[in-house]
Design a protein around this motif. Structure first.
Motif, PDB file in Angstrom:
ATOM      1  N   SER A  31      61.871  38.352 -24.858  1.00 12.33           N
ATOM      2  CA  SER A  31      61.553  39.506 -23.442  1.00 12.33           C
ATOM      3  C   SER A  31      61.332  38.654 -22.375  1.00 12.33           C
ATOM      4  CB  SER A  31      60.700  40.443 -23.964  1.00 12.33           C
ATOM      5  OG  SER A  31      60.663  41.086 -22.852  1.00 12.33           O
ATOM      6  N   ASN A  32      61.479  38.909 -21.154  1.00 14.68           N
ATOM      7  CA  ASN A  32      61.048  38.225 -20.009  1.00 14.68           C
ATOM      8  C   ASN A  32      59.822  39.106 -19.784  1.00 14.68           C
ATOM      9  OD1 ASN A  32      62.497  40.754 -19.359  1.00 14.68           O
ATOM     10  ND2 ASN A  32      62.724  40.440 -17.299  1.00 14.68           N
ATOM     11  N   GLN A  33      59.467  40.069 -20.357  1.00 12.36           N
ATOM     12  CA  GLN A  33      58.215  40.917 -20.148  1.00 12.36           C
ATOM     13  C   GLN A  33      57.179  40.416 -21.251  1.00 12.36           C
ATOM     14  OE1 GLN A  33      57.828  42.841 -17.643  1.00 12.36           O
ATOM     15  NE2 GLN A  33      60.134  42.888 -17.122  1.00 12.36           N
ATOM     16  N   LEU A  34      55.614  40.381 -20.922  1.00 16.32           N
ATOM     17  CA  LEU A  34      54.895  39.963 -22.103  1.00 16.32           C
ATOM     18  C   LEU A  34      54.530  41.183 -23.024  1.00 16.32           C
ATOM     19  CD1 LEU A  34      52.441  38.137 -19.437  1.00 16.32           C
ATOM     20  CD2 LEU A  34      54.209  37.472 -20.734  1.00 16.32           C
ATOM     21  N   SER A  35      54.428  42.383 -22.647  1.00 18.59           N
ATOM     22  CA  SER A  35      54.132  43.450 -23.742  1.00 18.59           C
ATOM     23  C   SER A  35      54.388  44.830 -23.096  1.00 18.59           C
ATOM     24  CB  SER A  35      52.893  43.349 -24.156  1.00 18.59           C
ATOM     25  OG  SER A  35      51.871  43.496 -23.120  1.00 18.59           O
ATOM     26  N   GLY A  36      54.409  45.833 -23.708  1.00 17.53           N
ATOM     27  CA  GLY A  36      54.457  47.275 -23.248  1.00 17.53           C
ATOM     28  C   GLY A  36      55.833  47.881 -23.570  1.00 17.53           C
ATOM     29  N   ALA A  37      55.978  48.856 -22.741  1.00 16.37           N
ATOM     30  CA  ALA A  37      57.047  49.843 -23.012  1.00 16.37           C
ATOM     31  C   ALA A  37      58.389  49.140 -22.787  1.00 16.37           C
ATOM     32  CB  ALA A  37      57.023  51.154 -22.132  1.00 16.37           C
ATOM     33  N   PHE A  38      58.897  48.174 -23.585  1.00 10.38           N
ATOM     34  CA  PHE A  38      60.207  47.554 -23.411  1.00 10.38           C
ATOM     35  C   PHE A  38      60.814  47.706 -24.850  1.00 10.38           C
ATOM     36  CE2 PHE A  38      57.266  45.836 -20.378  1.00 10.38           C
ATOM     37  CZ  PHE A  38      58.028  46.036 -19.216  1.00 10.38           C
ATOM     38  N   THR A  39      61.266  49.062 -25.071  1.00 10.37           N
ATOM     39  CA  THR A  39      61.846  49.069 -26.564  1.00 10.37           C
ATOM     40  C   THR A  39      62.970  48.110 -27.110  1.00 10.37           C
ATOM     41  OG1 THR A  39      61.517  51.674 -26.051  1.00 10.37           O
ATOM     42  CG2 THR A  39      62.842  51.152 -27.869  1.00 10.37           C
ATOM     43  N   GLY A  40      62.834  47.613 -28.106  1.00  8.58           N
ATOM     44  CA  GLY A  40      63.524  46.910 -28.884  1.00  8.58           C
ATOM     45  C   GLY A  40      63.438  45.389 -28.457  1.00  8.58           C
ATOM     46  N   GLU A  41      62.501  44.961 -27.680  1.00  6.63           N
ATOM     47  CA  GLU A  41      62.294  43.800 -27.268  1.00  6.63           C
ATOM     48  C   GLU A  41      61.313  43.079 -28.078  1.00  6.63           C
ATOM     49  OE1 GLU A  41      63.828  42.271 -23.943  1.00  6.63           O
ATOM     50  OE2 GLU A  41      65.090  43.230 -25.365  1.00  6.63           O
ATOM     51  N   ILE A  42      61.280  41.511 -27.874  1.00 12.36           N
ATOM     52  CA  ILE A  42      60.288  40.737 -28.717  1.00 12.36           C
ATOM     53  C   ILE A  42      59.515  39.737 -27.637  1.00 12.36           C
ATOM     54  CG2 ILE A  42      60.101  38.936 -30.200  1.00 12.36           C
ATOM     55  CD1 ILE A  42      60.678  41.617 -31.957  1.00 12.36           C
ATOM     56  N   ALA A  43      58.104  39.638 -27.744  1.00 17.84           N
ATOM     57  CA  ALA A  43      57.488  38.954 -26.771  1.00 17.84           C
ATOM     58  C   ALA A  43      57.225  37.622 -27.089  1.00 17.84           C
ATOM     59  CB  ALA A  43      56.113  39.771 -26.222  1.00 17.84           C
TER      60      ALA A  43
END
Ligand code: PGA
Length: 253
Positions: free
Chosen positions: A67-79
């Motif tokens: 993911s380009n995001q670090l954590s949180g509400a991003f269903t289906g993503e991997i940090a």
């Protein structure tokens, strides 16, 4: 001297049983290819199994995406932090299948590269042209655009933390490998473009070739001065073939 890297991109293939068998085969051959760094990138779910079976060996492992995001509400993503939590060294970013099938554009790929690097993962940045782009004569322009997007966000020095993989889209999974000359030409272009900004980064950077690499074409590809290993799809699913490519890299030094 750049140590070659051969990384297996398993894509969406495998089961606990097939992963066990494949890794047993790869493990048995690692000692014979010691001059080549070896890594595998399994589907996320198998990363814990790969960690358990490769810990203490010379091989590394990584993710195929993050993911380009670090954590949180991003269903289906991997940090990135989750990949690190399971011992990953590498993560592939910008694979052409992500770009074309899942709409990842240069800006998103650059953001993923940045997140991976900031976390301490080594991003394997994939670049490459489609067949129609090659036929239109815009191969270098496409590669330059893909590279420059990352350099614009990260600065050229950041490239030293990762690896680049040149993967002509027309050669991926098609059985049509770029000739060693075609591949070398693009690899030299990539290194030259980076050298224009920072010679030290360019000299140290590993540039892998990917696209229907097999043991029988790997020897000639690895012999080229700017080809420092491979990102391997189909052949990475068969231990003998994967090790054959590692052997070619090992012997190329
Ligand atoms: P291939 O895939 O070796 O099956 O062509 C390479 C890749 O997509 O990384």
């Amino acid at each position: 001297m750049r140590q070659p890297l051969v990384a297996g991109n398993w894509k969406m293939n495998g089961s606990t049983a097939s992963v066990r068998e494949l890794l047993a085969g790869v493990n048995a051959g690692l000692a014979g290819v010691a001059k080549c760094e070896v890594a595998v990138c399994p589907p996320y779910l198998y990363i814990p199994q790969v960690q358990a079976e490769l810990s203490g060996t010379a091989a590394a492992w990584g993710g195929q995406n993050l993911s380009n995001q670090l954590s949180g509400a991003f269903t289906g993503e991997i940090a990135a932090s989750m990949l690190l939590d399971f011992g990953c060294t590498y993560v592939i970013v910008g694979h052409s299948e992500r770009r074309t099938l899942y709409g990842e554009d240069d800006a998103l790929v650059a953001a993923k590269f940045a997140v991976a690097r900031a976390a301490g993962l080594k991003p394997i940045l994939c670049v490459g042209e489609t067949l129609s782009e090659r036929e239109q004569g815009v191969t270098e322009a496409v590669i330059a655009r893909q590279l420059d997007a990352v350099i614009a966000v990260e600065g050229v020095a950041a490239l030293a933390a990762g690896v680049i993989a040149y993967e002509p889209v027309w050669a991926i999974g098609t059985g049509k490998t770029a000739t060693p000359e075609q591949a070398q030409e693009v690899h030299a272009f990539i290194r030259g473009r980076i050298a224009a900004l920072d010679v030290g980064v360019a000299e140290g950077l590993r540039i892998l070739y990917g696209g229907s690499m097999k043991p029988d074409n790997a020897v000639q590809l690895m012999a080229k001065p700017d080809i420092d290993g491979g990102l391997i799809g189909g052949a990475a699913l068969v231990a003998k073939d994967f090790l054959g490519i590692c052997q070619a890299a090992h012997a190329s030094l």
